[in-house]
Design an enzyme around this catalytic site. Structure first.
Site, PDB file in Angstrom:
ATOM      1  N   LYS A 139       0.822  -1.214   0.000  1.00 53.14           N
ATOM      2  CA  LYS A 139       0.000   0.000   0.000  1.00 53.14           C
ATOM      3  C   LYS A 139       0.859   1.268   0.000  1.00 53.14           C
ATOM      4  CE  LYS A 139      -4.032  -2.171   2.214  1.00 53.14           C
ATOM      5  NZ  LYS A 139      -4.991  -2.087   3.351  1.00 53.14           N
ATOM      6  N   PHE A 175     -15.196   3.851   7.394  1.00 57.10           N
ATOM      7  CA  PHE A 175     -13.833   4.213   7.003  1.00 57.10           C
ATOM      8  C   PHE A 175     -13.638   4.279   5.488  1.00 57.10           C
ATOM      9  CE2 PHE A 175     -13.925  -0.421   7.857  1.00 57.10           C
ATOM     10  CZ  PHE A 175     -13.520  -0.918   6.621  1.00 57.10           C
ATOM     11  N   ARG A 202      -1.948 -14.360   4.095  1.00 51.36           N
ATOM     12  CA  ARG A 202      -2.704 -13.703   5.185  1.00 51.36           C
ATOM     13  C   ARG A 202      -1.956 -13.864   6.510  1.00 51.36           C
ATOM     14  NH1 ARG A 202      -7.052 -10.154   4.169  1.00 51.36           N
ATOM     15  NH2 ARG A 202      -7.527 -10.487   6.359  1.00 51.36           N
ATOM     16  N   THR A 257      -5.439  -7.109  10.604  1.00 50.66           N
ATOM     17  CA  THR A 257      -5.711  -5.806   9.990  1.00 50.66           C
ATOM     18  C   THR A 257      -5.158  -4.665  10.847  1.00 50.66           C
ATOM     19  OG1 THR A 257      -7.770  -6.765   9.152  1.00 50.66           O
ATOM     20  CG2 THR A 257      -7.555  -4.358   9.049  1.00 50.66           C
ATOM     21  N   ASN A 274      -1.989   0.164   6.832  1.00 49.68           N
ATOM     22  CA  ASN A 274      -1.466  -1.099   7.352  1.00 49.68           C
ATOM     23  C   ASN A 274      -0.597  -1.859   6.357  1.00 49.68           C
ATOM     24  OD1 ASN A 274      -3.522  -1.872   5.691  1.00 49.68           O
ATOM     25  ND2 ASN A 274      -4.717  -2.944   7.242  1.00 49.68           N
ATOM     26  N   HIS A 328      -2.165  -5.387   1.461  1.00 45.00           N
ATOM     27  CA  HIS A 328      -3.459  -6.045   1.245  1.00 45.00           C
ATOM     28  C   HIS A 328      -3.199  -7.487   0.844  1.00 45.00           C
ATOM     29  CE1 HIS A 328      -7.453  -7.004  -0.311  1.00 45.00           C
ATOM     30  NE2 HIS A 328      -6.804  -7.579  -1.317  1.00 45.00           N
TER      31      HIS A 328
HETATM   32  O1  CDP Z   1      -7.095  -5.755   4.754  1.00 52.03           O
HETATM   33  P1  CDP Z   1      -7.912  -6.706   5.598  1.00 52.03           P
HETATM   34  O2  CDP Z   1      -8.578  -7.781   4.775  1.00 52.03           O
HETATM   35  O3  CDP Z   1      -7.108  -7.259   6.745  1.00 52.03           O
HETATM   36  O4  CDP Z   1      -9.057  -5.838   6.312  1.00 52.03           O
HETATM   37  P2  CDP Z   1     -10.531  -5.422   5.795  1.00 52.03           P
HETATM   38  O5  CDP Z   1     -11.444  -5.574   6.946  1.00 52.03           O
HETATM   39  O6  CDP Z   1     -10.871  -6.143   4.537  1.00 52.03           O
HETATM   40  O7  CDP Z   1     -10.393  -3.868   5.515  1.00 52.03           O
HETATM   41  C1  CDP Z   1      -9.827  -3.398   4.313  1.00 52.03           C
HETATM   42  C2  CDP Z   1      -8.924  -2.246   4.630  1.00 52.03           C
HETATM   43  O8  CDP Z   1      -9.704  -1.159   5.139  1.00 52.03           O
HETATM   44  C3  CDP Z   1      -7.898  -2.497   5.742  1.00 52.03           C
HETATM   45  O9  CDP Z   1      -6.763  -3.197   5.305  1.00 52.03           O
HETATM   46  C4  CDP Z   1      -7.577  -1.073   6.168  1.00 52.03           C
HETATM   47  O10 CDP Z   1      -6.668  -0.433   5.267  1.00 52.03           O
HETATM   48  C5  CDP Z   1      -8.944  -0.410   6.066  1.00 52.03           C
HETATM   49  N1  CDP Z   1      -9.645  -0.379   7.371  1.00 52.03           N
HETATM   50  C6  CDP Z   1      -9.727   0.819   8.070  1.00 52.03           C
HETATM   51  O11 CDP Z   1      -9.250   1.848   7.596  1.00 52.03           O
HETATM   52  N2  CDP Z   1     -10.363   0.857   9.293  1.00 52.03           N
HETATM   53  C7  CDP Z   1     -10.909  -0.246   9.822  1.00 52.03           C
HETATM   54  N3  CDP Z   1     -11.521  -0.183  10.997  1.00 52.03           N
HETATM   55  C8  CDP Z   1     -10.831  -1.467   9.127  1.00 52.03           C
HETATM   56  C9  CDP Z   1     -10.190  -1.509   7.907  1.00 52.03           C
HETATM   57 MG    MG Z   2     -10.043  -7.627   3.351  1.00 51.56          MG
END
Ligand code: CDP
Ligand code: MG
Length: 138
Positions: free
Chosen positions: A9, A57, A85, A91, A112, A115
Site C-alpha cells: 500500500k 472508514f 494472510r 488488519t 497497514n 493487502h
Molecule cells: O485488509 P484486511 O482484509 O485485513 O481488512 P478489511 O477488513 O478487509 O479492511 C480493508 C482495509 O480497510 C484495511 O486493510 C484497512 O486499510 C482499512 N480499514 C480501516 O481503515 N479501518 C478499519 N476499521 C478497518 C479496515
Molecule cells: Mg479484506
C-alpha cells in the site's frame, strides 16, 4: 498451487519498504508471478474496495489508497491465500502477531502496509479486477 492478490500500500511504498516486504514474502516461499507499481485512480480504488462501501472508514480508505503509488502483485504457491494472510498479520497492527508484515511495518488500522485476498473467491475476483484494469503488468 494457488494464487492470491497482494498490494504493497502507499504508506509502505512511501516508507521505502517495498524491498523488505517482497523479501518477507519470497523468504517465506511464495513466488511473485506478476507485479506492477501503479497509482490507483479514485474509481479503481472504489471498485477494488466496493465490499466496504458502506463502512465508516470507506472515504478515508479511498483517500489513502489513492494518495501515492502502490505495488500490485499476484503471489503464487501452495496454500498461498492463507499463507500470505498469515504473513501479513491482523488488519490492526496493534493486534498483529510478532514478525508479521503489519506488526513490523504498518502504521495503524488504515495505513497497514499491505493487502491480501481473504479467500479463493476474492482472490480470483481481485486478480481478474487488476488484469482488466492494468493492461500489461507481468
Ligand atoms: O485488509 P484486511 O482484509 O485485513 O481488512 P478489511 O477488513 O478487509 O479492511 C480493508 C482495509 O480497510 C484495511 O486493510 C484497512 O486499510 C482499512 N480499514 C480501516 O481503515 N479501518 C478499519 N476499521 C478497518 C479496515
Ligand atoms: Mg479484506
Amino acid at each position: 498451487m494457488q494464487r492470491t492478490l497482494g498490494i504493497i500500500k502507499p504508506d509502505a511504498v512511501a516508507g521505502n519498504l517495498v524491498g523488505k516486504i517482497l523479501a518477507h514474502i519470497e523468504v517465506a516461499g511464495l513466488s511473485v508471478e506478476a507485479l506492477r507499481m501503479v497509482q490507483l485512480t479514485e474509481e479503481q480504488a472504489r471498485g477494488f474496495y466496493q465490499v466496504h462501501q458502506h463502512r465508516p472508514f470507506f472515504k478515508s480508505l479511498l483517500a489513502f489508497m489513492t494518495s501515492g503509488p502502490c505495488v500490485v502483485m499476484v503471489l503464487k504457491g501452495d496454500d498461498a491465500i492463507e499463507r500470505y494472510r498469515a504473513l501479513m498479520g491482523a488488519t490492526d497492527p496493534a493486534k498483529a502477531a510478532t514478525n508479521t508484515i503489519r506488526a513490523l511495518h504498518a502504521t495503524d488500522v488504515e495505513k497497514n502496509a499491505v493487502h491480501g485476498s481473504d479467500g479463493p473467491d476474492t482472490a480470483a475476483q481481485e486478480i481478474a479486477f487488476f488484469r482488466a484494469a492494468l493492461s500489461r503488468w507481468a
